[in-house]
Write an enzyme that holds these catalytic residues in place. Structure first.
Site, PDB file in Angstrom:
ATOM      1  N   MET A 140      30.764   2.750  43.278  1.00 42.06           N
ATOM      2  CA  MET A 140      29.848   3.775  43.786  1.00 42.06           C
ATOM      3  C   MET A 140      28.513   3.160  44.186  1.00 42.06           C
ATOM      4  O   MET A 140      27.891   3.593  45.155  1.00 42.06           O
ATOM      5  CB  MET A 140      29.653   4.881  42.750  1.00 42.06           C
ATOM      6  CG  MET A 140      30.918   5.692  42.491  1.00 42.06           C
ATOM      7  SD  MET A 140      31.667   6.393  43.976  1.00 42.06           S
ATOM      8  CE  MET A 140      30.366   7.460  44.546  1.00 42.06           C
ATOM      9  N   GLU A 141      28.072   2.139  43.463  1.00 44.14           N
ATOM     10  CA  GLU A 141      26.813   1.487  43.799  1.00 44.14           C
ATOM     11  C   GLU A 141      26.923   0.748  45.135  1.00 44.14           C
ATOM     12  O   GLU A 141      26.004   0.810  45.962  1.00 44.14           O
ATOM     13  CB  GLU A 141      26.399   0.527  42.680  1.00 44.14           C
ATOM     14  CG  GLU A 141      25.893   1.224  41.442  1.00 44.14           C
ATOM     15  CD  GLU A 141      26.942   1.954  40.606  1.00 44.14           C
ATOM     16  OE1 GLU A 141      26.562   2.762  39.756  1.00 44.14           O
ATOM     17  OE2 GLU A 141      28.166   1.725  40.805  1.00 44.14           O
ATOM     18  N   LEU A 156      27.940  12.356  38.088  1.00 38.17           N
ATOM     19  CA  LEU A 156      28.726  11.875  36.954  1.00 38.17           C
ATOM     20  C   LEU A 156      28.813  10.350  36.872  1.00 38.17           C
ATOM     21  O   LEU A 156      29.580   9.811  36.083  1.00 38.17           O
ATOM     22  CB  LEU A 156      30.124  12.500  36.990  1.00 38.17           C
ATOM     23  CG  LEU A 156      30.124  14.030  36.889  1.00 38.17           C
ATOM     24  CD1 LEU A 156      31.533  14.576  36.970  1.00 38.17           C
ATOM     25  CD2 LEU A 156      29.423  14.516  35.633  1.00 38.17           C
ATOM     26  N   CYS A 157      28.029   9.651  37.673  1.00 33.03           N
ATOM     27  CA  CYS A 157      27.982   8.186  37.595  1.00 33.03           C
ATOM     28  C   CYS A 157      27.127   7.756  36.413  1.00 33.03           C
ATOM     29  O   CYS A 157      26.078   8.334  36.154  1.00 33.03           O
ATOM     30  CB  CYS A 157      27.376   7.587  38.869  1.00 33.03           C
ATOM     31  SG  CYS A 157      28.512   7.493  40.239  1.00 33.03           S
ATOM     32  N   HIS A 158      27.586   6.711  35.739  1.00 27.76           N
ATOM     33  CA  HIS A 158      26.803   6.148  34.649  1.00 27.76           C
ATOM     34  C   HIS A 158      25.669   5.298  35.209  1.00 27.76           C
ATOM     35  O   HIS A 158      25.860   4.608  36.210  1.00 27.76           O
ATOM     36  CB  HIS A 158      27.677   5.243  33.775  1.00 27.76           C
ATOM     37  CG  HIS A 158      28.704   5.980  32.992  1.00 27.76           C
ATOM     38  ND1 HIS A 158      29.924   6.328  33.518  1.00 27.76           N
ATOM     39  CD2 HIS A 158      28.686   6.444  31.726  1.00 27.76           C
ATOM     40  CE1 HIS A 158      30.625   6.976  32.604  1.00 27.76           C
ATOM     41  NE2 HIS A 158      29.899   7.069  31.514  1.00 27.76           N
ATOM     42  N   ASP A 214      17.155   6.590  60.438  1.00 31.23           N
ATOM     43  CA  ASP A 214      15.796   7.113  60.334  1.00 31.23           C
ATOM     44  C   ASP A 214      14.814   6.288  61.166  1.00 31.23           C
ATOM     45  O   ASP A 214      13.959   6.844  61.856  1.00 31.23           O
ATOM     46  CB  ASP A 214      15.345   7.131  58.871  1.00 31.23           C
ATOM     47  CG  ASP A 214      13.916   7.614  58.736  1.00 31.23           C
ATOM     48  OD1 ASP A 214      13.620   8.739  59.181  1.00 31.23           O
ATOM     49  OD2 ASP A 214      13.086   6.860  58.187  1.00 31.23           O
TER      50      ASP A 214
END
Length: 180
Positions: free
Chosen positions: A134-135, A92-94, A149
């Site tokens: 969020m970014e 739901l992030c733009h 990793d």
């Protein structure tokens, strides 16, 4: 079975949650928030996290002799790429036109009080109608996953933790500074 008073309380709680969680409509269905009417402002967010590891793993990172290459250099690019792809990962992030993403790493040697670790921070910026928290958080997590990793062959016990939003500025809600 809950009493009628219990059911009424549950209904009030659900109504309160639905009115404060912006990604749910009045019926409780998930939706993408409409930001069309929101003013474009300069927005900035800073997030941080760390990955704990064995001292020998940290020494390998510092020496630049990891089998897969420059661990922090690759993690920096991965974090930036993660920020750019946040809307593809979080449903739901733009999609946001980022104006800047900066990654920083601090190598911290083990002490009696803390394990060896790499501290990662990400700063994301945009000018637009929605924030970049969020970014910044995604950038940190992707960078830490990349470190894992690249070093897992020598240390599968690494742990990522303390991933948090440190601050955000801009928009209608103003500023947030963790712990303030």
């Amino acid at each position: 079975m809950p009493s009628s008073a219990g059911l009424a309380r549950q209904a009030r709680v659900k109504s309160l949650i639905m009115s404060t969680l912006t990604h749910f409509d009045a019926q409780g269905q998930a939706h993408m928030v409409d930001v069309a009417a929101k003013q474009s402002t300069h927005r900035i967010a800073v997030a941080q996290g760390r990955i704990d590891m064995l001292p020998a793993t940290l020494a390998l990172i510092e020496s630049g002799n990891a089998k897969k290459g420059d661990v922090l250099g690759i993690a920096r690019i991965a974090g930036i790429q993660g920020a750019k792809r946040t809307s593809e990962l979080i449903p739901l992030c733009h999609p946001i036109a980022l104006t800047r993403v900066a990654m920083a790493f601090e190598v911290v040697h083990a002490t009696a009080l803390q394990p060896a670790h790499v501290l990662c921070s990400a700063t994301a910026e945009t000018v637009g109608p929605t924030g970049v928290e969020m970014e910044a958080l995604t950038a940190v997590q992707v960078a830490l996953l990349t470190i894992y990793d690249m070093c897992k062959a020598v240390d599968r016990g690494m742990t990522m933790n303390n991933i948090t939003l440190l601050e955000k500025h801009g928009g209608k809600s103003g500023s947030f500074v963790a712990g303030a």
